[in-house]
Every structure is written in structure tokens, then in C-alpha cells.
Design a protein around this motif. Structure first.
Motif, PDB file in Angstrom:
ATOM      1  N   MET A   1      51.101 105.373  20.341  1.00 53.66           N
ATOM      2  CA  MET A   1      50.528 104.033  20.418  1.00 53.66           C
ATOM      3  C   MET A   1      49.034 104.112  20.717  1.00 53.66           C
ATOM      4  SD  MET A   1      51.487 100.881  22.889  1.00 53.66           S
ATOM      5  CE  MET A   1      53.211 100.940  22.448  1.00 53.66           C
ATOM      6  N   PHE A   2      48.265 103.243  20.082  1.00 53.13           N
ATOM      7  CA  PHE A   2      46.810 103.264  20.271  1.00 53.13           C
ATOM      8  C   PHE A   2      46.448 102.716  21.651  1.00 53.13           C
ATOM      9  CE2 PHE A   2      42.583 101.446  20.060  1.00 53.13           C
ATOM     10  CZ  PHE A   2      41.870 102.465  19.474  1.00 53.13           C
ATOM     11  N   ILE A   3      45.662 103.473  22.394  1.00 48.78           N
ATOM     12  CA  ILE A   3      45.160 103.034  23.702  1.00 48.78           C
ATOM     13  C   ILE A   3      43.649 102.885  23.578  1.00 48.78           C
ATOM     14  CG2 ILE A   3      44.963 103.616  26.172  1.00 48.78           C
ATOM     15  CD1 ILE A   3      47.854 103.443  25.483  1.00 48.78           C
ATOM     16  N   GLU A   4      43.121 101.786  24.071  1.00 52.11           N
ATOM     17  CA  GLU A   4      41.688 101.539  23.984  1.00 52.11           C
ATOM     18  C   GLU A   4      40.913 102.627  24.712  1.00 52.11           C
ATOM     19  OE1 GLU A   4      43.931  99.565  25.288  1.00 52.11           O
ATOM     20  OE2 GLU A   4      44.088  97.824  23.967  1.00 52.11           O
ATOM     21  N   PRO A   5      39.876 103.200  24.060  1.00 47.56           N
ATOM     22  CA  PRO A   5      39.076 104.204  24.758  1.00 47.56           C
ATOM     23  C   PRO A   5      38.239 103.565  25.853  1.00 47.56           C
ATOM     24  CG  PRO A   5      38.172 103.750  22.583  1.00 47.56           C
ATOM     25  CD  PRO A   5      39.424 102.949  22.691  1.00 47.56           C
ATOM     26  N   SER A   6      37.925 104.336  26.883  1.00 49.98           N
ATOM     27  CA  SER A   6      37.093 103.802  27.967  1.00 49.98           C
ATOM     28  C   SER A   6      35.802 104.601  28.002  1.00 49.98           C
ATOM     29  CB  SER A   6      37.845 103.937  29.290  1.00 49.98           C
ATOM     30  OG  SER A   6      36.920 103.832  30.343  1.00 49.98           O
ATOM     31  N   PHE A   7      34.685 103.912  28.000  1.00 52.06           N
ATOM     32  CA  PHE A   7      33.393 104.588  28.035  1.00 52.06           C
ATOM     33  C   PHE A   7      32.694 104.300  29.354  1.00 52.06           C
ATOM     34  CE2 PHE A   7      34.070 104.033  23.380  1.00 52.06           C
ATOM     35  CZ  PHE A   7      34.195 105.388  23.084  1.00 52.06           C
ATOM     36  N   SER A   8      33.441 104.336  30.437  1.00 56.25           N
ATOM     37  CA  SER A   8      32.963 104.128  31.818  1.00 56.25           C
ATOM     38  C   SER A   8      31.864 103.068  31.932  1.00 56.25           C
ATOM     39  CB  SER A   8      32.505 105.434  32.460  1.00 56.25           C
ATOM     40  OG  SER A   8      32.158 106.384  31.515  1.00 56.25           O
ATOM     41  N   GLY A   9      32.234 101.861  31.491  1.00 56.76           N
ATOM     42  CA  GLY A   9      31.348 100.723  31.720  1.00 56.76           C
ATOM     43  C   GLY A   9      30.302 100.509  30.637  1.00 56.76           C
ATOM     44  N   THR A  10      29.957 101.547  29.891  1.00 58.84           N
ATOM     45  CA  THR A  10      28.944 101.363  28.843  1.00 58.84           C
ATOM     46  C   THR A  10      29.664 100.867  27.591  1.00 58.84           C
ATOM     47  OG1 THR A  10      28.026 103.376  29.716  1.00 58.84           O
ATOM     48  CG2 THR A  10      27.020 102.513  27.701  1.00 58.84           C
ATOM     49  N   ARG A  11      29.168  99.795  27.002  1.00 58.58           N
ATOM     50  CA  ARG A  11      29.885  99.232  25.865  1.00 58.58           C
ATOM     51  C   ARG A  11      29.310  99.745  24.548  1.00 58.58           C
ATOM     52  NH1 ARG A  11      33.849  96.459  25.571  1.00 58.58           N
ATOM     53  NH2 ARG A  11      33.925  95.818  27.728  1.00 58.58           N
ATOM     54  N   TYR A  12      30.075 100.638  23.894  1.00 58.63           N
ATOM     55  CA  TYR A  12      29.693 101.125  22.569  1.00 58.63           C
ATOM     56  C   TYR A  12      30.521 100.381  21.531  1.00 58.63           C
ATOM     57  CZ  TYR A  12      27.506 105.155  24.808  1.00 58.63           C
ATOM     58  OH  TYR A  12      26.713 105.968  25.565  1.00 58.63           O
ATOM     59  N   GLY A  13      30.001 100.296  20.325  1.00 60.45           N
ATOM     60  CA  GLY A  13      30.804  99.733  19.253  1.00 60.45           C
ATOM     61  C   GLY A  13      31.548 100.829  18.516  1.00 60.45           C
ATOM     62  N   TRP A  14      32.614 100.452  17.859  1.00 58.99           N
ATOM     63  CA  TRP A  14      33.342 101.399  17.008  1.00 58.99           C
ATOM     64  C   TRP A  14      34.231 100.645  16.025  1.00 58.99           C
ATOM     65  CZ3 TRP A  14      34.741 100.927  22.257  1.00 58.99           C
ATOM     66  CH2 TRP A  14      36.029 100.488  22.521  1.00 58.99           C
ATOM     67  N   ILE A  15      34.776 101.396  15.060  1.00 58.15           N
ATOM     68  CA  ILE A  15      35.643 100.796  14.027  1.00 58.15           C
ATOM     69  C   ILE A  15      37.041 101.404  14.115  1.00 58.15           C
ATOM     70  CG2 ILE A  15      35.979 100.444  11.541  1.00 58.15           C
ATOM     71  CD1 ILE A  15      32.945 100.866  11.174  1.00 58.15           C
ATOM     72  N   GLU A  16      38.050 100.534  14.203  1.00 59.87           N
ATOM     73  CA  GLU A  16      39.459 100.962  14.153  1.00 59.87           C
ATOM     74  C   GLU A  16      40.054 100.417  12.864  1.00 59.87           C
ATOM     75  OE1 GLU A  16      41.408  99.288  17.651  1.00 59.87           O
ATOM     76  OE2 GLU A  16      39.584  99.704  18.786  1.00 59.87           O
ATOM     77  N   VAL A  17      40.787 101.237  12.131  1.00 57.36           N
ATOM     78  CA  VAL A  17      41.490 100.747  10.933  1.00 57.36           C
ATOM     79  C   VAL A  17      42.989 100.963  11.101  1.00 57.36           C
ATOM     80  CG1 VAL A  17      41.766 100.946   8.427  1.00 57.36           C
ATOM     81  CG2 VAL A  17      39.502 101.172   9.425  1.00 57.36           C
ATOM     82  N   ILE A  18      43.740  99.898  10.827  1.00 56.78           N
ATOM     83  CA  ILE A  18      45.211  99.966  10.843  1.00 56.78           C
ATOM     84  C   ILE A  18      45.656  99.774   9.397  1.00 56.78           C
ATOM     85  CG2 ILE A  18      47.321  98.914  11.744  1.00 56.78           C
ATOM     86  CD1 ILE A  18      45.390  97.516  13.879  1.00 56.78           C
ATOM     87  N   CYS A  19      46.276 100.795   8.805  1.00 59.36           N
ATOM     88  CA  CYS A  19      46.659 100.676   7.390  1.00 59.36           C
ATOM     89  C   CYS A  19      48.130 101.050   7.217  1.00 59.36           C
ATOM     90  CB  CYS A  19      45.756 101.548   6.517  1.00 59.36           C
ATOM     91  SG  CYS A  19      45.984 103.305   6.805  1.00 59.36           S
ATOM     92  N   GLY A  20      48.603 100.931   5.988  1.00 63.04           N
ATOM     93  CA  GLY A  20      50.002 101.245   5.681  1.00 63.04           C
ATOM     94  C   GLY A  20      50.515 100.294   4.623  1.00 63.04           C
ATOM     95  N   SER A  21      51.800 100.413   4.300  1.00 61.61           N
ATOM     96  CA  SER A  21      52.407  99.573   3.262  1.00 61.61           C
ATOM     97  C   SER A  21      52.670  98.171   3.797  1.00 61.61           C
ATOM     98  CB  SER A  21      53.746 100.187   2.835  1.00 61.61           C
ATOM     99  OG  SER A  21      54.674 100.029   3.906  1.00 61.61           O
ATOM    100  N   MET A  22      53.152  97.317   2.935  1.00 61.55           N
ATOM    101  CA  MET A  22      53.609  95.999   3.389  1.00 61.55           C
ATOM    102  C   MET A  22      54.792  96.197   4.351  1.00 61.55           C
ATOM    103  SD  MET A  22      53.387  93.595  -0.006  1.00 61.55           S
ATOM    104  CE  MET A  22      53.935  92.115   0.863  1.00 61.55           C
ATOM    105  N   PHE A  23      54.914  95.330   5.318  1.00 65.72           N
ATOM    106  CA  PHE A  23      55.990  95.314   6.328  1.00 65.72           C
ATOM    107  C   PHE A  23      55.923  96.493   7.309  1.00 65.72           C
ATOM    108  CE2 PHE A  23      57.578  93.217   2.502  1.00 65.72           C
ATOM    109  CZ  PHE A  23      57.941  91.980   2.999  1.00 65.72           C
ATOM    110  N   SER A  24      54.809  97.237   7.307  1.00 62.83           N
ATOM    111  CA  SER A  24      54.735  98.400   8.210  1.00 62.83           C
ATOM    112  C   SER A  24      54.324  98.005   9.629  1.00 62.83           C
ATOM    113  CB  SER A  24      53.756  99.437   7.644  1.00 62.83           C
ATOM    114  OG  SER A  24      52.456  98.897   7.544  1.00 62.83           O
ATOM    115  N   GLY A  25      53.923  96.748   9.816  1.00 64.35           N
ATOM    116  CA  GLY A  25      53.565  96.280  11.165  1.00 64.35           C
ATOM    117  C   GLY A  25      52.064  96.217  11.420  1.00 64.35           C
ATOM    118  N   LYS A  26      51.260  96.177  10.355  1.00 65.96           N
ATOM    119  CA  LYS A  26      49.795  96.138  10.519  1.00 65.96           C
ATOM    120  C   LYS A  26      49.346  94.894  11.274  1.00 65.96           C
ATOM    121  CE  LYS A  26      49.064  96.184   6.068  1.00 65.96           C
ATOM    122  NZ  LYS A  26      50.476  96.111   5.658  1.00 65.96           N
ATOM    123  N   THR A  27      49.870  93.728  10.856  1.00 66.61           N
ATOM    124  CA  THR A  27      49.428  92.477  11.493  1.00 66.61           C
ATOM    125  C   THR A  27      49.895  92.429  12.947  1.00 66.61           C
ATOM    126  OG1 THR A  27      49.409  91.358   9.376  1.00 66.61           O
ATOM    127  CG2 THR A  27      49.522  89.952  11.318  1.00 66.61           C
TER     128      THR A  27
END
Ligand SMILES: Nc1ncnc2c1ncn2[C@@H]1O[C@H](COP(=O)(O)OP(=O)(O)O)[C@@H](O)[C@H]1O
Ligand SMILES: Cc1cn([C@H]2C[C@H](O)[C@@H](COP(=O)(O)O)O2)c(=O)[nH]c1=O
Ligand SMILES: [Zn+2]
Length: 189
Positions: A1-27
């Protein structure tokens, strides 16, 4: 399971992609991450392509009928001004957006925003779908989900189209599509 990374208070941006077939649970997975971001008191905005009118023009709805409010988009560039002041941006059905989406996500991440994108990696013919493969290349985190093959119960990576319609864009549900494993997808019919 994806756990949010922690950058000890400093807020960096990043991109997460969730992909897969239909009905795989992306939404569902997108909703889970955005719900947790809201619990963390982060400012969250959610977008989806305007052409995805399957369930509702404004809501993002999972196959299990859970929903969250979203802003419909004609073009991915519209996100840039709308994301002003946001800490997290969610985007569903990314396969229907234009090829500028990866650059838009890069710009958002550069501003320090966490960008969570969900979309089909392949169309019904098993071809890379819209901007999603390019986003996968740029993503900091990638989650590939699997549905259950409706023919044999194995792990499904393909979205098999049950009709003979060959247009890439064809909105639909179980009436038109079923998730299939590689073997059952190749067997056809
Ligand atoms: N063949 C299947 N494999 C897995 N889940 C399925 C299947 N058919 C229906 N579902 C339901 O669909 C839900 C996932 O819905 P959703 O998150 O909207 O998927 P996606 O956005 O990937 O199409 C699952 O939790 C499950 O209840
Ligand atoms: C494979 C495939 C799918 N579509 C459409 C069908 C649905 O409306 C969406 C996918 O929705 P989901 O949330 O991932 O279940 O995309 C399409 O237009 N063309 C295709 O090849
Ligand atoms: Zn199968």
C-alpha cells in the motif's frame, strides 16, 4: 500500500501515478489518497476530463459508487491557475486528457504541489493510452493495480472491449468492457 513520504516538514512537490486496467481500483486508490490528504488538513483540488460524463459531470465516481467532487477540464492547462494555493492536486481519467498533461504536472510539482494522477495505461487494443505512458516516465511514484479476470479469475491487466467498435474513445462500464488477464485477452471472444 502506498504511504505518503515524509520530508521532515519541508514541502516538496512530486508526481504519483496510479495506473492499471478498468476495474483495478484506480479511482478508489485516488480517493483514498485524497481523503488522507484532507485529513492531514492539506488544501486539495480534484480534476477530471469534461468528456467523462459516465456517472456525473462534476463528481468522480468509483465502480462501487463512492464519489468526490471534481472540476471538469477541457484542457490540462486549465489546472495551472486553478491550482494556485493548493498543496495536493488529484486528476482522474488522465488517459482522456491532452499531451500537455505531463508538462503541467511537472510545473505543479515544481511549485511544491503533490500531484496524484489516475488513468488507464492501455486502451482496449493494449496500446499505450494518451498522456499516461509519458506521465509514468516522469512520475516519482508509480502504482500499477490489477483487476480480476472475468474469464478465469487470474490477475487482469487488460481492458477487453466486448463490442466491435474500434474508436479509441468509447465511454462504458461492464456493458462494454471486462478486465482480462493476458491469456484470456489474447484468446478473444
Ligand atoms: N473484475 C473485477 N476486478 C476487480 N474489481 C472489480 C471487478 N469488477 C468490479 N469490481 C469492483 O470495482 C472496484 C474498483 O472500482 P474503481 O476504483 O472505480 O476502478 P477503476 O477506476 O480502476 O476502473 C473494486 O473495488 C470492485 O468492487
Ligand atoms: C479501455 C478503454 C476504455 N475507455 C473508457 C471506458 C471508461 O469510460 C473509461 C475507463 O474508466 P475506468 O475508471 O478506468 O474504469 O475509459 C475508452 O474510451 N477506450 C478504451 O480503449
Ligand atoms: Zn483470464
Amino acid at each position: 500500500m502506498f504511504i505518503e513520504p515524509s520530508f521532515s516538514g519541508t514541502r516538496y512537490g512530486w508526481i504519483e501515478v496510479i495506473c492499471g486496467s478498468m476495474f483495478s481500483g484506480k479511482t478508489e486508490e485516488l480517493m483514498r489518497r485524497l481523503r488522507r490528504a484532507r485529513i492531514a488538513n492539506l488544501k486539495v483540488k480534484v480534476f477530471k476530463p469534461a468528456l467523462d460524463t459516465r456517472y456525473d459531470e462534476q463528481q468522480i465516481v468509483s465502480h462501487d459508487e463512492h464519489m468526490i467532487r471534481s472540476i471538469p477540464l477541457e484542457h490540462s492547462r486549465q489546472i495551472l491557475p486553478l491550482a494556485e494555493g493548493m498543496e495536493v492536486v488529484g486528476i482522474d481519467e488522465a488517459q482522456f486528457l491532452d499531451q500537455e498533461l505531463p508538462a503541467v504536472c511537472d510545473e505543479l510539482a515544481g511549485r511544491g504541489i503533490r500531484v496524484v494522477v489516475a488513468g488507464l495505461d492501455m486502451d482496449f487494443e493494449g496500446r499505450p493510452f494518451g498522456p499516461v505512458p509519458f506521465l509514468l516516465a516522469k512520475a516519482d511514484f508509480v502504482t500499477k493495480l490489477h483487476a480480476i479476470c472475468m474469464q478465469c479469475g487470474d490477475m487482469a491487466t487488460y481492458s477487453y472491449r466486448k463490442s466491435g467498435d474500434k474508436s479509441t474513445l468509447l465511454l462504458g462500464e461492464k456493458d462494454l468492457y471486462e478486465p482480462r488477464c493476458r491469456r484470456c485477452y489474447l484468446l478473444g471472444q
